[in-house]
Design a protein around this motif. Structure first.
Motif, short mmCIF file in Angstrom:
data_model
loop_
_atom_site.label_atom_id
_atom_site.label_comp_id
_atom_site.label_asym_id
_atom_site.label_seq_id
_atom_site.Cartn_x
_atom_site.Cartn_y
_atom_site.Cartn_z
N ASP A 110 18.39 22.16 -20.06
CA ASP A 110 16.93 22.11 -20.18
C ASP A 110 16.41 23.27 -21.02
O ASP A 110 15.53 23.07 -21.87
CB ASP A 110 16.31 22.14 -18.78
N SER A 137 14.51 22.84 -24.56
CA SER A 137 13.17 23.43 -24.70
C SER A 137 13.11 24.36 -25.91
O SER A 137 12.15 24.33 -26.67
CB SER A 137 12.81 24.22 -23.44
N PHE A 160 22.30 21.82 -15.62
CA PHE A 160 21.07 21.17 -16.08
C PHE A 160 19.99 22.18 -16.45
O PHE A 160 19.18 21.93 -17.34
CB PHE A 160 20.56 20.17 -15.05
#
Length: 57
Positions: A45, A49, A41
């Motif tokens: 992420d 981003s 994760f």
């Protein structure tokens, strides 16, 4: 109230508790799974981003 707790004690005596070796194995599996999922994760992420940062620039 005492009937409830005596029932709880009676049921807890029926429980099949894992042995120390099984418990250690299960603990290692859980910790490893949590670590792998955390890394997964974190990478997802970071990727999202960066993707959003590229789109907004």
């Amino acid at each position: 109230m005492s009937d409830f707790f005596s029932g709880v004690v009676r049921e807890m005596k029926k429980v099949s508790w894992p042995k120390r070796k099984e418990l250690s194995r299960y603990t290692v599996i859980v910790v490893a799974t949590v670590a792998i999922m955390s890394v997964f994760f974190a990478v997802v992420d970071l990727g999202i981003s960066e993707l959003i940062r590229l789109v907004l620039e």
